[in-house]
Design a protein around this motif. Structure first.
Motif, PDB file in Angstrom:
ATOM      1  N   LEU A   1       3.112  -5.907   0.771  1.00 37.03           N
ATOM      2  CA  LEU A   1       2.489  -5.980  -0.551  1.00 37.03           C
ATOM      3  C   LEU A   1       1.483  -4.850  -0.753  1.00 37.03           C
ATOM      4  CD1 LEU A   1       2.023  -9.850  -0.872  1.00 37.03           C
ATOM      5  CD2 LEU A   1       3.645  -8.396  -2.099  1.00 37.03           C
ATOM      6  N   ALA A   2       0.757  -4.458   0.309  1.00 40.40           N
ATOM      7  CA  ALA A   2      -0.118  -3.292   0.203  1.00 40.40           C
ATOM      8  C   ALA A   2       0.708  -2.045  -0.098  1.00 40.40           C
ATOM      9  CB  ALA A   2      -0.912  -3.102   1.500  1.00 40.40           C
ATOM     10  N   GLY A   3       1.914  -2.002   0.454  1.00 39.22           N
ATOM     11  CA  GLY A   3       2.800  -0.863   0.222  1.00 39.22           C
ATOM     12  C   GLY A   3       3.239  -0.710  -1.223  1.00 39.22           C
ATOM     13  N   VAL A   4       3.267  -1.805  -1.986  1.00 41.76           N
ATOM     14  CA  VAL A   4       3.606  -1.715  -3.412  1.00 41.76           C
ATOM     15  C   VAL A   4       2.609  -0.792  -4.115  1.00 41.76           C
ATOM     16  CG1 VAL A   4       3.797  -2.992  -5.576  1.00 41.76           C
ATOM     17  CG2 VAL A   4       4.726  -3.968  -3.460  1.00 41.76           C
ATOM     18  N   GLY A   5       1.327  -0.973  -3.793  1.00 38.70           N
ATOM     19  CA  GLY A   5       0.308  -0.121  -4.401  1.00 38.70           C
ATOM     20  C   GLY A   5       0.412   1.322  -3.962  1.00 38.70           C
ATOM     21  N   ILE A   6       0.621   1.544  -2.662  1.00 40.22           N
ATOM     22  CA  ILE A   6       0.713   2.915  -2.156  1.00 40.22           C
ATOM     23  C   ILE A   6       1.949   3.608  -2.716  1.00 40.22           C
ATOM     24  CG2 ILE A   6       0.890   4.355  -0.100  1.00 40.22           C
ATOM     25  CD1 ILE A   6      -0.453   2.163   1.469  1.00 40.22           C
ATOM     26  N   GLY A   7       3.072   2.882  -2.745  1.00 34.97           N
ATOM     27  CA  GLY A   7       4.305   3.479  -3.261  1.00 34.97           C
ATOM     28  C   GLY A   7       4.179   3.904  -4.712  1.00 34.97           C
TER      29      GLY A   7
END
Length: 471
Positions: A128-134
């Motif tokens: 879910l943190a990766g959604v923001g980074i992506g």
């Protein structure tokens, strides 16, 4: 009356684009580059630091190689979703708004990740943190490129992407200090440290302007004019003192945002496969899948493989990672120096070829010294190539679907970043260290052939001129 008004708006849009394209880069352009670059720095800092942290978790919790591959890929599942969603939404609702939301999403779930008590929970929060980074990394390049004149676009975008190197170096310095002394708690502290600077960036970006090209494509010409005029004032240039260079053609009318207005998500994605754009999309997807997959597969697994295959301690493997991170800086710098001096496709091919030979060197290395040198070159070439293919991708899509195209390509790259660590986990468990890197050699060789044979030329042409050739 409607036709007259539309023609007038189109003419005004063309005039604004001409002013934007002949404006010499100044303080506002450098400010955008720095703000966008810091986004890349914090993104790579998180990715690298948590790669070190997860390597420690894998050893501490006794995670098997196959399961470890999924855990190391968790961030990339989020990257894929965030990249694709941000691209589609940014072409409908604007670049600035999505960039701000993406940073907030990352902060929340990165802090929650520090509370994880098992691999399943850690996987969820990391994804879910990766959604923001992506979403964040997808939007920076098309956003920056839409402010820049053709003759300077490659250099500025490459330097912005080059900020990624500073995050890797910072992570390589922080990991031995925070994680190595007390790995059991250090990896949780690392998750908090990764999120904290992003809050400062959120505050600093509160006054970011929207892209003038996006506003013109949406028919919001007055808003675009205000932004262009502000850029002219801050850059110390007035419209009448910045004549178009002799022989420079007038830009065509701004592309209508038909896909963004009326055709919905399906129309936006379909636009990437219409006419000549289909070949462009296919080439870009192959490049992103291979180069991103190899880069993240290599960087995420290197500390773990050094500990388990080569007998390195946690501290020694982290220091090894720091050296490879430092090697990225000249890789990015050289790309930024060459990108406006040679055709983009040939520069990408040269970097991919360098990465191919470097991966072969890692596979056959017979000593730690040779392994370190080859790994450093592999990091320099795979990361440095990103400075070029990020700019290359943003140039090849028209304004109406630029963020969609960038998001789709980035999502495909994230798919490669998901598959590579998982595949490496299985390959490493079954065939060992050497064969992992021989597989990377084959993938990189395919990337070289793809860009050499099918890649398009873009250097020195305005975004509007490129829209006319790829329509």
């Amino acid at each position: 009356m409607t036709t007259i008004k539309t023609d007038s708006s189109a003419a005004e849009g063309r005039a604004l684009l001409a002013r934007l394209d002949r404006l010499e880069p100044g303080r506002p352009h450098r400010r955008l580059m720095f703000q966008g670059g810091l986004g890349y720095t914090f993104d790579s800092f998180d990715g690298a630091l948590m790669g070190y942290a997860l390597s420690a978790v894998i050893v501490l919790w006794g995670v098997t190689a196959s399961t470890a591959g999924w855990l190391l890929s968790s961030i990339f599942f989020g990257y894929l979703v965030g990249a694709l969603a941000a691209g589609l939404l940014a072409d409908r609702f604007g670049r600035r708004r999505l960039m701000m939301c993406a940073l907030l999403v990352f902060c929340v779930f990165s802090l929650l990740m520090a509370t994880s008590s098992g691999t399943a929970e850690l996987f969820v929060w990391r994804a879910l943190a990766g959604v923001g980074i992506g979403a964040e990394t997808t939007l920076i390049t098309p956003y920056i490129s839409e402010f820049l004149p053709a003759r300077h676009r490659g250099r500025f975008v490459a330097r912005t992407v080059g900020f990624l190197a500073f995050g890797y170096v910072l992570a390589g310095a922080v990991a031995p200090l925070v994680i190595s002394p007390h790995p059991e708690t250090g990896w949780r502290v690392a998750a908090v440290i990764a999120a904290a600077p992003v809050l400062l960036l959120l505050w600093w970006r509160k006054n970011l302007p929207e892209s003038p090209r996006y506003l013109i494509a949406r028919g919001r010409t007055a808003e675009a004019a205000a932004i262009v005029e502000k850029f002219e004032r801050e850059a110390g240039a007035a419209e009448e003192t910045a004549p178009a260079p002799r022989g420079t053609p007038s830009p065509p009318a701004p592309a209508a945002a038909a896909t963004a207005r009326g055709e919905g998500v399906a129309g936006q994605m379909a636009a990437l496969w219409k006419g000549r754009m289909a070949r462009t999309t296919l080439v870009l997807w192959v490049l992103w899948f291979i180069l991103t997959g190899v880069n993240y597969g290599f960087s995420s697994w290197l500390p773990t493989m050094l500990m388990t295959a080569k007998g390195f301690s946690i501290t020694k493997s982290f220091l090894f990672g720091l050296v490879t991170a430092l090697a990225q800086i000249p890789g990015y710098y050289l790309a930024g120096t060459l990108i406006d001096r040679m055709e983009r496709k040939w520069l990408i091919a040269a970097y991919a070829a360098g990465a191919t030979f470097s991966a072969l060197g890692v596979a056959l290395a017979g000593s730690p010294a040779v392994l370190l040198v080859c790994a450093a070159f592999l990091a320099a070439f795979t990361n440095g190539s990103a400075a070029v293919y990020y700019a290359y991708t943003a140039e090849l899509y028209p304004t109406a679907v630029r963020a969609t195209g960038m998001g789709a390509a980035s999502a495909v790259g994230r798919a490669g970043a998901i598959i590579a660590p998982v595949a490496i986990g299985y390959l490493y468990g079954s065939f060992g260290f050497t064969n992992v890197f021989l597989a990377l050699v084959g993938a990189l060789a395919l990337g070289v052939v793809t860009i050499v044979v099918f890649g398009e030329k873009t250097a020195g042409r305005s975004l509007e001129q490129l829209e006319g050739t790829t329509a």
